[in-house]
Write a protein that holds these residues in place. Structure first.
Motif, PDB file in Angstrom:
ATOM      1  N   LEU A   8      -4.145  43.388 -18.560  1.00 45.03           N
ATOM      2  CA  LEU A   8      -5.370  42.930 -17.963  1.00 45.03           C
ATOM      3  C   LEU A   8      -6.144  42.507 -19.475  1.00 45.03           C
ATOM      4  N   TYR A   9      -7.125  42.167 -19.228  1.00 44.68           N
ATOM      5  CA  TYR A   9      -8.163  41.840 -20.026  1.00 44.68           C
ATOM      6  C   TYR A   9      -9.787  41.970 -19.328  1.00 44.68           C
ATOM      7  N   PHE A  10     -10.630  42.323 -20.150  1.00 44.90           N
ATOM      8  CA  PHE A  10     -12.064  42.298 -19.502  1.00 44.90           C
ATOM      9  C   PHE A  10     -12.747  41.476 -20.520  1.00 44.90           C
ATOM     10  N   ALA A  60      -5.806  50.038 -23.624  1.00 44.74           N
ATOM     11  CA  ALA A  60      -5.843  51.427 -22.733  1.00 44.74           C
ATOM     12  C   ALA A  60      -3.778  51.156 -22.519  1.00 44.74           C
ATOM     13  N   ASN A  62      -1.848  52.402 -18.984  1.00 46.05           N
ATOM     14  CA  ASN A  62      -2.171  52.937 -18.013  1.00 46.05           C
ATOM     15  C   ASN A  62      -3.258  53.734 -17.438  1.00 46.05           C
ATOM     16  N   GLN A  63      -4.390  53.158 -17.713  1.00 40.93           N
ATOM     17  CA  GLN A  63      -5.833  54.100 -18.200  1.00 40.93           C
ATOM     18  C   GLN A  63      -6.263  54.847 -18.690  1.00 40.93           C
ATOM     19  N   ASN A  64      -5.839  54.939 -20.059  1.00 42.09           N
ATOM     20  CA  ASN A  64      -5.800  55.869 -20.687  1.00 42.09           C
ATOM     21  C   ASN A  64      -6.105  55.504 -22.172  1.00 42.09           C
ATOM     22  N   ARG A  65      -7.243  55.465 -22.844  1.00 39.86           N
ATOM     23  CA  ARG A  65      -7.471  54.524 -24.130  1.00 39.86           C
ATOM     24  C   ARG A  65      -6.686  54.924 -25.357  1.00 39.86           C
ATOM     25  N   GLU A  77       1.143  48.780 -17.730  1.00 38.72           N
ATOM     26  CA  GLU A  77      -0.833  48.357 -17.714  1.00 38.72           C
ATOM     27  C   GLU A  77      -1.108  49.195 -18.870  1.00 38.72           C
ATOM     28  N   ALA A  79      -4.705  47.527 -20.831  1.00 37.68           N
ATOM     29  CA  ALA A  79      -5.546  46.705 -20.925  1.00 37.68           C
ATOM     30  C   ALA A  79      -6.303  46.408 -22.559  1.00 37.68           C
ATOM     31  N   PHE A  81     -10.256  45.331 -23.958  1.00 37.11           N
ATOM     32  CA  PHE A  81     -11.269  44.875 -23.475  1.00 37.11           C
ATOM     33  C   PHE A  81     -12.078  45.399 -24.967  1.00 37.11           C
ATOM     34  N   PRO A  83     -15.688  47.087 -27.391  1.00 31.41           N
ATOM     35  CA  PRO A  83     -16.049  48.616 -26.664  1.00 31.41           C
ATOM     36  C   PRO A  83     -17.115  48.463 -25.590  1.00 31.41           C
ATOM     37  N   VAL A  84     -16.960  49.529 -25.048  1.00 33.83           N
ATOM     38  CA  VAL A  84     -18.079  49.794 -23.730  1.00 33.83           C
ATOM     39  C   VAL A  84     -19.343  49.978 -23.553  1.00 33.83           C
TER      40      VAL A  84
END
Lengths: 87, 150
Positions: A8-10, A60, A62-65, A77, A79, A81, A83-84
């Protein structure tokens, strides 16, 4: 055995690639995030330009950094992205 | 439980729901983040907030839980918006309830500092001079690092 993962890309990464995700089949030689990044960069433009800026990219699994050396498994999964900037 | 939503929220209604049926709370500190209409010299027409559905909720719930543990809060709540926001609209609401004010202030401050560096949201400003993804600020990292236990 080849492993299928979802990538995934953000934010600006999504904008520059012009897509929100990829389904990637990992060759047996690719076992971690760093290997995946090298594989993606080899897809040429615009992947090469995006992943040349990997010091500005977080990952990340599976949704963990996660870290660049973290291993990947079939069905993961992953991802990418920047830095937030919420809040 | 944290909430992530596109719709606007009503701070008064959220406060009422947060404290409803509780006669044991000593105080609540809340923080509301707002959308500004300027960035440097440029005018901001709207703010776009992208997030990572699933990971966002998980991270915000973790932050609430950590705040409750670290500051012995009686309750904690984070509501964060995504999508298109116009100037003056609220982006985020953080509430911390504690028996005494110090813990409530600290718990609220911790949550907003922590979410700015941990929750997967990204802001894009639509400005008079173009559209720009915002870069993370080193000052936000320093603000979050202040709360690390060690």
């Amino acid at each position: 055995m080849d492993q299928q993962i979802t990538v995934l890309y953000f934010a600006w990464i999504k904008s520059e690639l012009g897509k929100t995700s990829d389904q990637i089949t990992l060759p047996a030689s690719v076992g971690d995030v760093a290997g995946l990044v090298s594989l993606l960069a080899k897809k040429g433009s615009p992947y090469a330009e995006v992943f040349a800026r990997r010091d500005k990219i977080w990952v990340a699994i599976n949704q963990n950094r996660a870290e660049w050396a973290q291993p990947l498994h079939a069905g993961d999964e992953v991802a990418f992205f920047p830095p937030v900037t919420g809040g | 439980m944290a909430r992530v939503q596109a719709e606007m929220f009503d701070v008064g209604a959220e406060f009422a729901a947060f404290t409803h049926g509780r006669s044991d709370l000593g105080g609540v500190v809340s923080f509301v983040g707002l959308t500004r209409d300027f960035s440097g010299d440029a005018t901001v027409h709207k703010l776009e907030l992208e997030h990572y559905p699933g990971m966002t909720e998980r991270q915000l719930n973790d932050i609430e839980r950590q705040a409750v543990t670290q500051f012995t809060l009686q309750a904690a709540k984070i509501i964060h918006r995504y999508g298109i926001l116009l100037p003056s609209e609220a982006i985020v609401l953080v509430m911390a309830a504690a028996p005494h004010r110090a813990a409530a202030f600290e718990g609220c401050w911790f949550m907003i500092d922590w979410l700015k560096t941990k929750a997967p949201f990204w802001k894009r400003e639509h400005r008079s001079d173009g559209s720009f993804w915002l870069e993370a600020k080193a000052s936000d990292d320093l603000a979050a690092a202040r709360w690390a236990r060690g």
